[in-house]
Every structure is written in structure tokens, then in C-alpha cells.
Design an enzyme around this catalytic site. Sequence first.
Site, mmCIF file in Angstrom:
data_model
loop_
_atom_site.group_PDB
_atom_site.id
_atom_site.type_symbol
_atom_site.label_atom_id
_atom_site.label_comp_id
_atom_site.label_asym_id
_atom_site.label_seq_id
_atom_site.Cartn_x
_atom_site.Cartn_y
_atom_site.Cartn_z
ATOM 1 N N ARG A 148 -89.699 -64.527 41.630
ATOM 2 C CA ARG A 148 -90.941 -64.287 42.351
ATOM 3 C C ARG A 148 -92.064 -64.927 41.539
ATOM 4 O O ARG A 148 -91.946 -65.071 40.310
ATOM 5 C CB ARG A 148 -91.211 -62.788 42.497
ATOM 6 C CG ARG A 148 -90.137 -62.010 43.252
ATOM 7 C CD ARG A 148 -90.508 -60.530 43.305
ATOM 8 N NE ARG A 148 -89.546 -59.737 44.073
ATOM 9 C CZ ARG A 148 -88.524 -59.071 43.540
ATOM 10 N NH1 ARG A 148 -88.323 -59.111 42.230
ATOM 11 N NH2 ARG A 148 -87.706 -58.376 44.306
ATOM 12 N N LYS A 172 -90.188 -56.057 40.386
ATOM 13 C CA LYS A 172 -90.966 -54.986 41.018
ATOM 14 C C LYS A 172 -90.654 -53.643 40.366
ATOM 15 O O LYS A 172 -89.504 -53.354 40.048
ATOM 16 C CB LYS A 172 -90.643 -54.926 42.520
ATOM 17 C CG LYS A 172 -91.180 -56.113 43.309
ATOM 18 C CD LYS A 172 -90.915 -55.936 44.792
ATOM 19 C CE LYS A 172 -91.540 -57.070 45.598
ATOM 20 N NZ LYS A 172 -91.318 -56.909 47.056
ATOM 21 N N HIS A 244 -92.673 -68.831 46.835
ATOM 22 C CA HIS A 244 -91.554 -68.038 47.337
ATOM 23 C C HIS A 244 -90.514 -68.905 48.048
ATOM 24 O O HIS A 244 -89.353 -68.525 48.160
ATOM 25 C CB HIS A 244 -92.074 -66.958 48.288
ATOM 26 C CG HIS A 244 -91.426 -65.626 48.080
ATOM 27 N ND1 HIS A 244 -91.539 -64.907 46.902
ATOM 28 C CD2 HIS A 244 -90.626 -64.870 48.875
ATOM 29 C CE1 HIS A 244 -90.849 -63.780 47.013
ATOM 30 N NE2 HIS A 244 -90.298 -63.738 48.189
ATOM 31 N N ARG A 247 -87.688 -69.587 45.821
ATOM 32 C CA ARG A 247 -86.807 -68.409 45.686
ATOM 33 C C ARG A 247 -85.857 -68.329 46.876
ATOM 34 O O ARG A 247 -84.659 -68.078 46.717
ATOM 35 C CB ARG A 247 -87.679 -67.158 45.584
ATOM 36 C CG ARG A 247 -86.931 -65.833 45.509
ATOM 37 C CD ARG A 247 -87.954 -64.735 45.212
ATOM 38 N NE ARG A 247 -87.476 -63.400 45.500
ATOM 39 C CZ ARG A 247 -86.783 -62.643 44.651
ATOM 40 N NH1 ARG A 247 -86.436 -63.124 43.470
ATOM 41 N NH2 ARG A 247 -86.422 -61.423 44.988
ATOM 42 N N HIS A 270 -83.003 -57.599 44.273
ATOM 43 C CA HIS A 270 -83.183 -56.796 45.482
ATOM 44 C C HIS A 270 -82.555 -55.419 45.276
ATOM 45 O O HIS A 270 -81.400 -55.317 44.850
ATOM 46 C CB HIS A 270 -82.519 -57.468 46.688
ATOM 47 C CG HIS A 270 -83.265 -58.653 47.189
ATOM 48 N ND1 HIS A 270 -82.687 -59.629 47.978
ATOM 49 C CD2 HIS A 270 -84.568 -59.032 47.028
ATOM 50 C CE1 HIS A 270 -83.601 -60.545 48.274
ATOM 51 N NE2 HIS A 270 -84.731 -60.202 47.710
ATOM 52 N N TYR A 279 -80.409 -63.896 54.187
ATOM 53 C CA TYR A 279 -79.981 -65.262 53.889
ATOM 54 C C TYR A 279 -78.689 -65.644 54.606
ATOM 55 O O TYR A 279 -78.285 -66.808 54.570
ATOM 56 C CB TYR A 279 -79.819 -65.441 52.378
ATOM 57 C CG TYR A 279 -81.133 -65.298 51.654
ATOM 58 C CD1 TYR A 279 -82.074 -66.323 51.688
ATOM 59 C CD2 TYR A 279 -81.462 -64.124 50.989
ATOM 60 C CE1 TYR A 279 -83.294 -66.187 51.062
ATOM 61 C CE2 TYR A 279 -82.680 -63.975 50.363
ATOM 62 C CZ TYR A 279 -83.589 -65.012 50.398
ATOM 63 O OH TYR A 279 -84.798 -64.871 49.786
#
Length: 302
Positions: A148, A172, A244, A247, A270, A279
Site C-alpha cells: 500500500r 493497517k 494502488h 499492488r 488482507h 483478484y
Amino acid sequence: MNWEQALKDYGHYLRIERGLSANSLENYSLDVKKLILFLDSHDIKQSPLTITAEIVQQFVYEIAKDVNARSQARILSGLRGFFNYLIFEDYRKDNPMELIESPKIGRKLPDTLSQEDIDHLIAAIDLSTPEGERNRAMVETLYSCGLRVSELTALKISDLFFEEGFIKVTGKGDKQRFVPIAPVTQKLINIYRKEIRVHIKAQKGHEDILFLNRRGKQLTRAMIFTIIKRLAETTGLKKNISPHTFRHSFATHLLQNGADLRAIQQMLGHESITTTEVYMHVDRSQLAEIVHKYHPRNPEKQ
């Protein structure tokens, strides 16, 4: 309890109990602040503890005039979380968002770049300037490690474990993960460190940050976006890309080449496999070819 106190307490809860990042805290606060602004502009005197579903519905009608369905859904989700917090703390007995439906939105598939696109973008970087060597290392790191933009700007020299072939990434909620880093990416980072960064006087508090601006400070997210946009303009790339996009391309190319979805989930950081499954759209024809080649009902296999 007034709105200011409720928002402050909610922020403490999100940071301490949920472990959310500063960026996430700001986004959640903005959702509630939009509702507060609506109440003020219409001179509606209702507190977080007394506001009704009818008033919230009026707010929803108002924002629907100015923002798209996806933005509406995000704002409503943020407000649900806020009122659920108030219920959790026994400030309220009900959630005024309960009967308010979010707008129907399709699942947005991520934009991706081809390997050729990425090669052209990196080749277009002007290496005659100190910033050029830095930018080449940054773009290569974005793509080869699937970071990110906030993870890239926060990357530290002490996070580099090149002998082991990994970098430590803080994602995150300050959750950390180790991501493999390719030899070519290591090489470009080392060139930047030895030829460029060593001559930059890092400002106090930024000594360990890997990618610095000319003043010796950590780069902003906005600066990375600008660098990427200018590269796209230089190469004449018509796609609307951002940091992004690299990514997304990282995950897409891994999947296309047979990588396991769980492994991709771990590398992207994730929390849920559902997030990574977006994806799976990338190459439906490839999935069909796998069935055609390997399924026992295929006539060619009999």
C-alpha cells in the site's frame, strides 16, 4: 453526551480497542462529521443519544444528491459502526441506521497494468536526477512487494532483511507482516541507499525512513500519487493509475502465474480471504483452460 464528546470517545475506542491506523480513524470521523454538519445546517437539535431514524434518513436523501452510490455506502457503513459503538457502551438501545438500506453497488474490479506497462513506466524514469534513482526503487518496491502507498512511505531501513530475502511491512492497524523481496528490487534499493540517500541529511525522527524527500523527511502519500501520475503522462499511458494499481498488478500477476490465493492474501496483508478473492476475476479464460486440460471428463483426457 454531545456530538464532540461522542466522537472523541469513539476515536479512542477505534484506536485502542480496534487498533485502527490514523488514516482509518480520520475516515470514520469524517463520516460522523458529515452527519453533524447536516444537523447544524438544518438547525436540528438532536444528540447522538436521541437522533432518530427519520432524521438520519433525511441526511441520506441529502448526501444522495452529491455523492455516488459507492461513497454513500461507505458513509452509511461508517455511521452504523458509530451507533453500534454507542449501543455497545450502553449509551443507546437502538441503531437509527438499522432500517436504512445502503445503495446497491457492483463490486469494483481493480485496475491492473501489464508487465509491459510496468516495464515502460520504470524505463521512463529520469535517472539523471537523485530523485530518479529513488523513484525507480520506490516503483519497483510497490510492484514487486505489493505494498500500500502508506506502507511504502513508512518503510524503514531497519525493516530490510535482504540476507533473508524479506522486508517487514507495517500495515493497517499497525499489523506487521514479512513480504519476500526479489533480488532485482534489493539491487535498486541498495543503489538508491549507497548513491543517493547517503548524501541526504535526515531530519530528526526520520533517520530510519528509507525513502526521503530532498529536505530529509518522509515522503507524503500525495507525493507518491504525483510521481505515478507524471510517469503515466510521460509514457502516454491512457489508464487512470495510482500507487494502488501496482499492488493490484502484483496480486493479479501472481495469480495468473499459479500462485496460491492464501499466499497472496498473506503477502497483501488482507485480514479476510474474501478481500483477496476479487483478484479471481483476472483471467477467466485461464480457469477454463485448466478445466479443459485437467478435468477427467475432457475427451482429450480419455
